[in-house]
Design an enzyme around this catalytic site. Structure first.
Site, short mmCIF file in Angstrom:
data_model
loop_
_atom_site.label_atom_id
_atom_site.label_comp_id
_atom_site.label_asym_id
_atom_site.label_seq_id
_atom_site.Cartn_x
_atom_site.Cartn_y
_atom_site.Cartn_z
N ARG A 77 -13.70 11.47 -25.79
CA ARG A 77 -13.77 10.00 -25.83
C ARG A 77 -15.06 9.39 -25.31
O ARG A 77 -15.32 8.22 -25.57
CB ARG A 77 -12.58 9.42 -25.06
CG ARG A 77 -11.30 9.49 -25.86
CD ARG A 77 -10.11 9.11 -25.02
NE ARG A 77 -9.98 10.05 -23.92
CZ ARG A 77 -8.95 10.08 -23.08
NH1 ARG A 77 -7.99 9.21 -23.20
NH2 ARG A 77 -8.90 10.97 -22.12
N ARG A 99 -11.86 10.11 -34.64
CA ARG A 99 -10.68 10.73 -34.02
C ARG A 99 -9.40 10.38 -34.78
O ARG A 99 -8.52 11.22 -34.95
CB ARG A 99 -10.64 10.31 -32.55
CG ARG A 99 -9.30 10.32 -31.87
CD ARG A 99 -8.81 11.71 -31.52
NE ARG A 99 -7.70 11.59 -30.59
CZ ARG A 99 -6.46 11.28 -30.93
NH1 ARG A 99 -6.18 11.05 -32.18
NH2 ARG A 99 -5.52 11.17 -30.02
N ARG A 134 -15.04 19.32 -21.94
CA ARG A 134 -14.70 18.05 -22.60
C ARG A 134 -15.93 17.35 -23.18
O ARG A 134 -15.98 16.11 -23.20
CB ARG A 134 -14.01 17.09 -21.63
CG ARG A 134 -12.60 17.45 -21.28
CD ARG A 134 -11.65 17.09 -22.43
NE ARG A 134 -10.40 17.80 -22.24
CZ ARG A 134 -9.39 17.33 -21.52
NH1 ARG A 134 -9.45 16.16 -20.99
NH2 ARG A 134 -8.31 18.06 -21.37
N TYR A 171 3.06 22.47 -17.10
CA TYR A 171 3.43 21.37 -18.01
C TYR A 171 4.85 21.55 -18.54
O TYR A 171 5.63 20.60 -18.63
CB TYR A 171 2.44 21.27 -19.17
CG TYR A 171 1.11 20.66 -18.78
CD1 TYR A 171 1.02 19.31 -18.47
CD2 TYR A 171 -0.04 21.43 -18.72
CE1 TYR A 171 -0.19 18.74 -18.10
CE2 TYR A 171 -1.26 20.87 -18.35
CZ TYR A 171 -1.33 19.53 -18.03
OH TYR A 171 -2.52 18.98 -17.66
N ASP A 214 -6.48 22.23 -27.93
CA ASP A 214 -5.93 21.92 -26.61
C ASP A 214 -5.11 23.10 -26.10
O ASP A 214 -4.63 23.91 -26.90
CB ASP A 214 -5.05 20.66 -26.65
CG ASP A 214 -4.83 20.09 -25.25
OD1 ASP A 214 -5.68 19.31 -24.79
OD2 ASP A 214 -3.84 20.47 -24.60
O1 CP3 Z 1 -14.81 19.42 -25.49
C1 CP3 Z 1 -13.67 19.88 -25.21
O2 CP3 Z 1 -13.43 20.40 -24.11
C2 CP3 Z 1 -12.63 19.75 -26.30
C3 CP3 Z 1 -11.53 20.72 -26.34
C4 CP3 Z 1 -10.44 20.58 -25.28
C5 CP3 Z 1 -9.46 19.55 -25.19
N1 CP3 Z 1 -8.57 19.89 -24.21
C6 CP3 Z 1 -9.37 18.36 -26.08
C7 CP3 Z 1 -8.70 17.16 -25.55
C8 CP3 Z 1 -10.18 21.49 -24.26
C9 CP3 Z 1 -10.97 22.73 -23.86
C10 CP3 Z 1 -8.98 21.04 -23.61
C11 CP3 Z 1 -8.35 21.82 -22.53
C12 CP3 Z 1 -7.29 21.19 -21.73
N2 CP3 Z 1 -6.28 20.38 -22.14
C13 CP3 Z 1 -7.11 21.45 -20.35
C14 CP3 Z 1 -7.96 22.37 -19.51
C15 CP3 Z 1 -9.24 21.72 -19.11
C16 CP3 Z 1 -9.10 20.68 -18.02
O3 CP3 Z 1 -9.46 19.52 -18.31
O4 CP3 Z 1 -8.65 21.01 -16.93
C17 CP3 Z 1 -5.99 20.72 -19.93
C18 CP3 Z 1 -5.43 20.66 -18.53
C19 CP3 Z 1 -5.47 20.05 -21.08
C20 CP3 Z 1 -4.28 19.17 -21.17
C21 CP3 Z 1 -4.72 17.80 -21.59
N3 CP3 Z 1 -4.94 17.43 -22.90
C22 CP3 Z 1 -5.04 16.71 -20.75
C23 CP3 Z 1 -4.94 16.70 -19.26
C24 CP3 Z 1 -5.50 15.67 -21.60
C25 CP3 Z 1 -6.06 14.32 -21.19
C26 CP3 Z 1 -5.15 13.19 -21.40
C27 CP3 Z 1 -5.92 11.91 -21.52
O5 CP3 Z 1 -5.77 11.24 -22.54
O6 CP3 Z 1 -6.69 11.58 -20.60
C28 CP3 Z 1 -5.41 16.13 -22.93
C29 CP3 Z 1 -5.82 15.39 -24.14
C30 CP3 Z 1 -7.13 15.80 -24.70
N4 CP3 Z 1 -7.43 17.09 -25.01
C31 CP3 Z 1 -8.23 14.95 -25.04
C32 CP3 Z 1 -9.23 15.80 -25.59
C33 CP3 Z 1 -10.55 15.40 -26.18
C34 CP3 Z 1 -8.33 13.42 -24.87
C35 CP3 Z 1 -7.33 12.67 -25.64
C36 CP3 Z 1 -7.63 12.26 -27.08
O7 CP3 Z 1 -8.78 12.28 -27.57
O8 CP3 Z 1 -6.64 11.91 -27.73
#
Ligand code: CP3
Length: 355
Positions: A32, A41, A28, A153, A77
């Site tokens: 954010r 974004r 990540r 999920y 994602d």
């Molecule tokens: O730098 C990076 O890692 C960017 C690429 C990336 C994202 N998601 C972007 C993202 C990667 C590798 C992921 C993987 C991902 N997504 C996982 C596996 C890694 C882990 O954290 O265990 C999982 C479980 C997800 C599912 C998911 N997507 C979650 C739990 C969330 C967070 C929700 C939140 O808002 O807190 C997301 C959203 C997400 N995916 C964000 C990012 C940068 C944040 C939300 C946004 O910017 O809108």
């Protein structure tokens, strides 16, 4: 792949080869916590931002520029493939993936057709190509969600604490559960293959929530599908990494699925993790993301302690034990990179496994 890319600190570490520094990147790292991310974004679902290659390319590159990390991770994602085939998934800010109509019975299998990356996720491949062209000798890590974590999920309908519906389905209908994971394995295979073919030089499978299982359940319900994914991408010749949290008790059974790199969260020290894995793999981790909120000297102490536990083992990639928390001060991560690069050693002689 250029020889300088093949010789990069990250790819060397994945292969367990000695180098002049310990590579570091952050799960990540694009997100954010970065003001430059928040600035571009855009509104709406992250799935819309991911579908715009110019924007996704820029977001992927931001942490590489700011921190000088040793690898980029694609801005995408784990639910992008299931979203792209129309299963009905969105990502709610501050919540995570949510599914309108969760997977509950055999008829739901009809909603999971195979992924065709060229037509279903062309924007992902365009982003990979653009990022790789910009990165030069810095590797790009492509990724997919592992079958179990994506299934959780789809079955729960959103993020879950106890995975009650998922674990119930495993036992009430193991056949259906297996079919679901098999389809998700095929989608993960298609997705990571297409990313590597477009230029990614490593791949990571996120089984973030596999640590909710005990080893017997993991072996029976999850391992065959994860192994299928790793087997089906072995011919690509790029390092294959596995990641999950609270997997300390599963490190041995995870190793059996075949990856070259295994992520470790902060609950198990690196030297102990190495003892738990009966074959030579590279390890990735394992700073507790919450430590980044402590005063800098405390963060430094923790980083040094991880490097000491690794004791110069060449198969080591410094990372957080899970993702960067959104409120993290980027200056703290910059300091972490500085220390790892200045003080990390990747030159220890390592006994060969059959010595
Ligand atoms: O730098 C990076 O890692 C960017 C690429 C990336 C994202 N998601 C972007 C993202 C990667 C590798 C992921 C993987 C991902 N997504 C996982 C596996 C890694 C882990 O954290 O265990 C999982 C479980 C997800 C599912 C998911 N997507 C979650 C739990 C969330 C967070 C929700 C939140 O808002 O807190 C997301 C959203 C997400 N995916 C964000 C990012 C940068 C944040 C939300 C946004 O910017 O809108």
């Amino acid at each position: 792949m250029t020889s300088r890319l093949a010789d990069s600190a990250y790819l060397r570490a994945c292969r367990g080869e000695p180098g002049d520094r310990v590579p570091v990147w952050f799960q990540r790292q694009a997100g954010r916590s970065l003001p430059e991310y928040r600035a571009i974004r855009g509104p709406g679902s992250i799935l819309d931002a991911i579908a715009q290659p110019d924007r996704s390319t820029e977001i992927t590159l931001q942490p590489v520029r700011r921190y000088g990390v040793d690898a980029a991770i694609l801005y995408s994602d784990i639910v992008v493939p299931v979203h792209a085939i129309g299963f009905g998934v969105d990502i709610k800010p501050g919540v995570g993936p949510v599914v309108v109509d969760p997977f509950r019975s055999a008829s739901d299998l009809d909603r999971l057709r195979p992924l065709e990356p060229d037509t279903d996720t062309p924007y992902v491949l365009e982003t990979v190509r653009q990022v790789v062209a910009e990165l030069g000798d810095v590797p790009l890590i492509g990724f997919a969600g592992a079958p179990f974590t994506v299934a959780s999920y789809l079955i729960e309908g959103g993020p879950s604490k106890n995975y009650t519906v998922t674990k119930a389905m495993m036992r009430t209908d193991p056949g259906l559960f297996g079919q679901l994971l098999d389809r998700l394995a095929d989608m993960a295979i298609a997705s990571v293959r297409s990313q590597v073919e477009a230029g990614a030089s490593a791949l990571q499978l996120f089984d973030s929530w596999a640590g909710s299982l005990h080893a017997d359940d993991y072996r029976r319900f999850v391992q065959p599908h994860t192994r299928k994914v790793f087997d089906a991408v072995a011919d690509l010749g790029v390092p294959r990494a596995h990641f999950g949290v609270t997997t300390g008790e599963l490190l041995g059974v995870i190793a059996e699925t075949g990856p070259e790199v295994i992520g470790v969260d902060w609950r198990v020290p690196i030297d102990e993790a190495r003892r738990r894995i009966p074959r030579p793999v590279a390890l990735q981790g394992n700073l507790d993301p919450a430590i980044c909120f402590a005063p800098i000297p405390a963060v430094e102490t923790e980083v040094r302690s991880i490097l000491e536990r690794n004791a110069g083992h060449p198969g080591f990639v410094f990372n957080l034990g899970h993702g960067v928390l959104p409120e993290t001060d980027p200056d703290v991560l910059a300091r972490v990179v500085e220390i790892v690069h200045a003080e990390g050693r990747a030159d220890a002689a390592v006994a060969s496994p059959d010595a």
